[in-house]
Motif scaffolding. Structure first.
Motif, PDB file in Angstrom:
ATOM      1  N   ALA A  81       3.432   5.816  -9.498  1.00  0.00           N
ATOM      2  CA  ALA A  81       3.988   6.191  -8.199  1.00  0.00           C
ATOM      3  C   ALA A  81       3.004   5.866  -7.073  1.00  0.00           C
ATOM      4  N   LYS A  82       3.536   5.630  -5.881  1.00  0.00           N
ATOM      5  CA  LYS A  82       2.700   5.280  -4.729  1.00  0.00           C
ATOM      6  C   LYS A  82       1.705   6.389  -4.404  1.00  0.00           C
ATOM      7  N   ALA A  96     -11.198  -2.651  -3.782  1.00  0.00           N
ATOM      8  CA  ALA A  96     -10.268  -2.119  -4.771  1.00  0.00           C
ATOM      9  C   ALA A  96      -9.160  -3.120  -5.045  1.00  0.00           C
ATOM     10  N   VAL A  97      -8.831  -3.275  -6.311  1.00  0.00           N
ATOM     11  CA  VAL A  97      -7.815  -4.229  -6.747  1.00  0.00           C
ATOM     12  C   VAL A  97      -6.794  -3.514  -7.616  1.00  0.00           C
ATOM     13  N   LEU A  98      -5.510  -3.724  -7.294  1.00  0.00           N
ATOM     14  CA  LEU A  98      -4.429  -3.199  -8.110  1.00  0.00           C
ATOM     15  C   LEU A  98      -4.046  -4.268  -9.132  1.00  0.00           C
ATOM     16  N   LYS A  99      -3.982  -3.887 -10.410  1.00  0.00           N
ATOM     17  CA  LYS A  99      -3.698  -4.854 -11.461  1.00  0.00           C
ATOM     18  C   LYS A  99      -2.614  -4.337 -12.404  1.00  0.00           C
ATOM     19  N   PHE A 145       5.813  -1.705  -2.466  1.00  0.00           N
ATOM     20  CA  PHE A 145       6.451  -2.947  -2.916  1.00  0.00           C
ATOM     21  C   PHE A 145       5.740  -3.492  -4.162  1.00  0.00           C
ATOM     22  N   LEU A 146       4.405  -3.488  -4.149  1.00  0.00           N
ATOM     23  CA  LEU A 146       3.633  -3.972  -5.295  1.00  0.00           C
ATOM     24  C   LEU A 146       3.902  -3.127  -6.536  1.00  0.00           C
TER      25      LEU A 146
END
Length: 232
Positions: A81-82, A96-99, A145-146
């Motif tokens: 969840a966001k 920071a990277v979302l993967k 959205f991601l």
């Protein structure tokens, strides 16, 4: 030394070791595949991940590649969840990277022919930077959205694991039937025995490129099959 016996000892030693992963156990969605492979004398698994969404914080090496020692702000093997990501981002001090990472499975195989049973292909990942030097560089709307995309990939990843497991079941069943027929032929025909020994010698040779086996369809999954060479 008998390679099969040596492989069996190596397998027993590997599977008896403690699970050193962060979770400390096999992921729920990967259990069936891992147990099936480890139940076969020609395979054993060395590591696996059923797929995950994670948020990493750490500077890059200048080429965009994440350094090894980064901070794990969030990791989940379920839809995310966001609000969870936004809360985790409060701890970001760097980049920071979302993967999203799909199902990963590393398998040791007794022979080259056994290794050919598994396909290696991965096209299902996602990696997007969110902060730079601790500053958020995108909107919350874009993060939402991601996560929609990442969660969709997670669900598709689960379906692909199921398809891979079904294909693997069929593949090992065919191999069992084939081996059974070969043993019957060997018992009844000495010439067939000598021929099979020559073919087995080719299967042990890493330079052999002729593909006599069938590959599993593992689109979007990362299945790494390593050949067991043993000690000479």
């Amino acid at each position: 030394m008998d390679r099969s016996a040596e492989f069996g000892r190596w397998k027993a030693q590997s599977l008896s070791k403690a699970d050193l992963s962060r979770k400390g156990s096999v992921d729920e969605d990967a259990v069936d595949v891992v147990e099936l492979l480890n139940s076969r004398e020609e395979f054993f698994t060395t590591s696996s991940c059923a797929g995950r969404i994670l948020l990493l914080d750490g500077s890059t090496n200048g080429s965009g590649v994440q350094k090894q020692h980064c901070c794990w702000l969030l990791v989940t093997h379920k839809p995310c969840a966001k609000n969870d990501v936004m809360a985790a981002l409060k701890g970001a001090t760097s980049d920071a990277v979302l993967k999203f990472e799909p199902f990963i499975l590393h398998v040791q195989c007794r022979t080259l022919q056994d290794a050919r049973t598994l396909a290696v292909r991965s096209t299902h990942g996602l990696e997007v930077p969110l902060t730079h030097k601790g500053k958020l560089m995108v909107t919350e709307e874009y993060i939402e959205f991601l996560l929609t995309i990442a969660n969709q990939k997670m669900e598709e990843n689960k379906r692909r694991i199921g398809r891979f497991y079904t294909c693997l079941q069929h593949a090992v069943k065919r191999e069992t039937i084939s081996n059974s027929h070969s043993k019957i032929k060997e018992k009844n025909n000495p010439l067939c025995t000598r021929k099979n020994r020559r073919n087995q010698g080719k299967a042990h040779d890493p330079s052999t490129t002729e593909d006599n086996g069938r590959e599993l369809e593992a689109d979007g999954l990362e299945i790494s099959a390593a050949l067991f060479l043993g000690d000479d």
